[in-house]
Design a protein around this motif. Structure first.
Motif, mmCIF file in Angstrom:
data_model
loop_
_atom_site.group_PDB
_atom_site.id
_atom_site.type_symbol
_atom_site.label_atom_id
_atom_site.label_comp_id
_atom_site.label_asym_id
_atom_site.label_seq_id
_atom_site.Cartn_x
_atom_site.Cartn_y
_atom_site.Cartn_z
ATOM 1 N N LEU A 1 -52.279 -3.273 -12.651
ATOM 2 C CA LEU A 1 -52.082 -4.172 -11.498
ATOM 3 C C LEU A 1 -51.579 -5.523 -11.995
ATOM 4 C CD1 LEU A 1 -52.335 -4.734 -8.460
ATOM 5 C CD2 LEU A 1 -54.683 -5.460 -8.864
ATOM 6 N N GLU A 2 -52.212 -6.003 -13.058
ATOM 7 C CA GLU A 2 -51.813 -7.290 -13.653
ATOM 8 C C GLU A 2 -50.324 -7.247 -14.042
ATOM 9 O OE1 GLU A 2 -54.018 -8.012 -17.229
ATOM 10 O OE2 GLU A 2 -52.748 -9.689 -17.833
ATOM 11 N N ARG A 3 -49.941 -6.157 -14.731
ATOM 12 C CA ARG A 3 -48.550 -6.032 -15.185
ATOM 13 C C ARG A 3 -47.581 -6.010 -13.989
ATOM 14 N NH1 ARG A 3 -44.657 -2.990 -14.964
ATOM 15 N NH2 ARG A 3 -45.829 -1.422 -13.794
ATOM 16 N N ALA A 4 -47.914 -5.162 -12.990
ATOM 17 C CA ALA A 4 -47.007 -4.995 -11.847
ATOM 18 C C ALA A 4 -46.864 -6.293 -11.055
ATOM 19 C CB ALA A 4 -47.511 -3.869 -10.954
ATOM 20 N N VAL A 5 -47.989 -6.976 -10.859
ATOM 21 C CA VAL A 5 -47.955 -8.223 -10.082
ATOM 22 C C VAL A 5 -47.143 -9.285 -10.840
ATOM 23 C CG1 VAL A 5 -49.444 -10.142 -9.375
ATOM 24 C CG2 VAL A 5 -50.022 -7.837 -8.702
ATOM 25 N N ASN A 6 -47.326 -9.348 -12.143
ATOM 26 C CA ASN A 6 -46.559 -10.323 -12.928
ATOM 27 C C ASN A 6 -45.067 -9.991 -12.938
ATOM 28 O OD1 ASN A 6 -48.455 -12.231 -13.555
ATOM 29 N ND2 ASN A 6 -49.231 -11.086 -15.326
ATOM 30 N N SER B 1 -53.910 -11.876 -13.948
ATOM 31 C CA SER B 1 -52.469 -12.110 -13.756
ATOM 32 C C SER B 1 -52.169 -13.606 -13.636
ATOM 33 C CB SER B 1 -51.977 -11.390 -12.498
ATOM 34 O OG SER B 1 -52.357 -12.104 -11.340
ATOM 35 N N GLY B 2 -53.149 -14.354 -13.153
ATOM 36 C CA GLY B 2 -52.951 -15.789 -12.981
ATOM 37 C C GLY B 2 -52.073 -16.120 -11.774
ATOM 38 N N GLN B 3 -51.659 -15.099 -11.020
ATOM 39 C CA GLN B 3 -50.809 -15.350 -9.847
ATOM 40 C C GLN B 3 -51.661 -15.792 -8.655
ATOM 41 O OE1 GLN B 3 -47.562 -15.254 -10.019
ATOM 42 N NE2 GLN B 3 -47.280 -14.156 -11.959
#
Ligand SMILES: COc1cc(-c2[o+]c3cc(O)cc([O-])c3cc2O[C@@H]2O[C@H](CO)[C@H](O)[C@H](O)[C@H]2O)cc(OC)c1O
Ligand SMILES: O=c1ccn([C@@H]2O[C@H](COP(=O)(O)OP(=O)(O)O)[C@@H](O)[C@H]2O)c(=O)[nH]1
Length: 470
Positions: free
Chosen positions: A404-409, A283-285
């Protein structure tokens, strides 16, 4: 005559004893007379829960400089060993304690203004009826869950959707597990409790009128008087020496960090942890991940995680500039209060949800147990303060790394959905704060509760005095 007291009958547990005490403390603060609280403590069934309760009682006694809160240890009884599900176990245990609760109440020197019971403790209502004492249920979950329990036997289910008053149609798959199987003991217990709620004089719910207006309106005529007095939060002044997590947040940009934290009982399998790590990294977050290890045999609470063992090789090194993984309980409220936190992946325990809203932090739900899947549904579909995240409930609440990546982004970025939930979370923050101000909805609910209790007290006093004159 001694000052009147409110008797509290909580169960153990992070989300039960403390919020009930905190809620009733509001009665003391907003009352004009010298009310006190008498808390009846039962021995928790595990050593770790026992230590948690002992610690809480100790801290409360130290802080209670005016001596307004009294703790009464109920006698120890033999605990059943043949029950599997925790919610059956709690209900069964509460029944066994009834004679001791009766004896404790009957021998109190102070007149009893009311008894406040946990939502698992309806067996105590018999005592209240016999002794003509007003009874109030303290409902630690939200009004939507209360509405769901009230309508358990109404059987209004169409094509896998359940009708709960005041809510959009609820997918059956979002119901708490014990409520999905009508033949289970847990289901029978919840039907029993929900019927008995009707015998109480009032229901105190840890919500605010502004958070769940439609549900509260829909159940108002079908339940005893409801007192939405929340959010009840146990906020402490900031520690003199900031926690390591808070110090790390101090060095992060505003609203840039996503917090992942899963309540007092949340932990994950090793494959799920790897999947989460992959999703977060991709996600890079920036993230603060409270990652605890699986519970020891026979216990329910997670242990301290061995991060090197649990996380994929090189993960900590690769993400050290963007993330912090914390292997123990973390000070969740202090973290949510920090300006660097912009989103919260939560297990949706109602206390955590309220804490997030109090600080205006939008959420992505990752529910695990109890009523959390149902809370997740209401957060996304009713309150609009969370972005949805797909999970496989049949596979131990599995979430793919891509999801998870999609939701967090989505939560942290500038998508329409992200912006919308962020705006709604801020609106809820304002609503929660106003509700607790003098004249606000929750403040007024506490006032009405107090007025009702004071009314009962005056009535009792008159009867006692008249009896004395005869
Ligand atoms: C106290 O220990 C446990 C509680 C629960 C539990 O189960 C549950 C089942 C339902 O069908 C509806 C519920 O509302 C419900 C609630 C519940 O627990 C509490 O919910 C509160 C609000 O979120 C708060 O988080 C409390 O801390 C929860 O304890 C289930 C359980 O094991 C599965 C427990 O050990
Ligand atoms: O690492 C953690 C995990 C949980 N909590 C606190 O524990 C409570 C959890 O209650 P909730 O109803 O959210 O979930 P439960 O643990 O009962 O499932 C909340 O006040 C959280 O702030 C915390 O401070 N640190």
């Amino acid at each position: 005559m001694a000052n009147p007291t409110f008797v509290l009958r909580p169960i153990w547990g992070t989300g039960h004893l403390m919020p009930m005490l905190q809620a009733c403390r509001r009665l003391l603060c907003q009352s004009s007379s010298n009310l006190s609280l008498t808390v009846l403590i039962m021995r928790p069934p595990t050593s770790e829960a026992e230590a948690e309760v002992a610690d809480l009682v100790h801290r409360e006694k130290e802080a209670d400089i005016h001596g307004m809160i009294h703790f009464h240890n109920l006698p120890t009884i033999e605990y059943p060993s043949n029950l599997l599900e925790m919610d059956d176990y709690i209900s069964e245990l509460v029944q066994l304690y009834v004679p001791h609760v009766r004896a404790a109440i009957a021998t109190l020197a102070a007149p009893v203004a009311g008894v406040v019971i946990d939502f698992f403790c309806t067996a105590v209502l018999d005592i209240c009826h016999d002794l003509a004492i007003p009874s109030y249920v303290y409902f630690a979950a939200n009004a939507s869950t209360f509405a769901l329990l009230l309508h358990l036997e109404s059987d209004k289910e169409m094509e896998g959707m359940v009708d709960v008053p005041g809510l959009p149609p609820v997918p059956r798959s979002s119901l708490p597990l014990p409520l999905q199987d009508k033949t289970s003991m847990s289901y029978k217990w919840f039907v029993y409790h929900s019927r008995r709620y009707m015998e109480a004089n009032g229901i105190i719910i840890n919500t605010a009128a502004e958070l769940e207006p439609a549900v509260l309106a829909a159940i108002a005529d079908h339940a005893p008087t409801i007192y939405p007095i929340g959010p009840v939060l146990s906020l402490k002044p900031p520690a003199e020496e900031p926690h390591e997590c808070v110090r790390w947040l101090d060095s992060q940009p505003p609203a840039s960090v996503v917090l992942l934290c899963f309540g007092s009982m949340g932990s994950f399998s090793a494959p799920q942890v790897s999947e989460m790590a992959r999703g977060l990294e991709r996600s890079g977050q920036r993230f603060l991940w409270v990652l605890r290890g699986p519970p020891a045999a026979g216990e329910v609470h997670p242990t301290e995680a061995n991060l090197e063992e649990l996380l994929p090789e090189g993960f900590l090194e690769r993400t050290k500039r963007k993330g912090l993984v914390w292997p123990r309980m973390a000070p969740q409220k202090e973290i949510l209060a920090h300006p660097a936190v912009g989103g919260f992946v939560t297990h949706c325990g109602w206390n955590s949800v309220l804490e997030s809203l109090w600080f205006g932090v939008p959420m992505a739900p990752w529910p695990l147990y109890a009523e959390q899947h149902f809370n997740a549904f209401t957060l996304v579909s009713d309150l609009g303060v969370a972005v949805a995240m797909k999970m496989d409930r049949e596979r131990d609440n599995w979430v793919d790394s891509r999801e998870l990546e999609r939701a967090v982004n989505c939560l942290m970025g500038s998508s329409d959905v992200g912006m919308k939930v962020r705006k709604k979370a801020i609106a809820m923050k304002d609503a929660c704060r106003k509700a607790l101000e003098k004249g606000g909805s929750s403040y007024s609910a506490v006032q009405s509760l107090y007025a009702r209790a004071a009314g009962h007290q005056i009535e009792t006093q008159v009867i006692v005095e008249e009896a004395g004159q005869i």
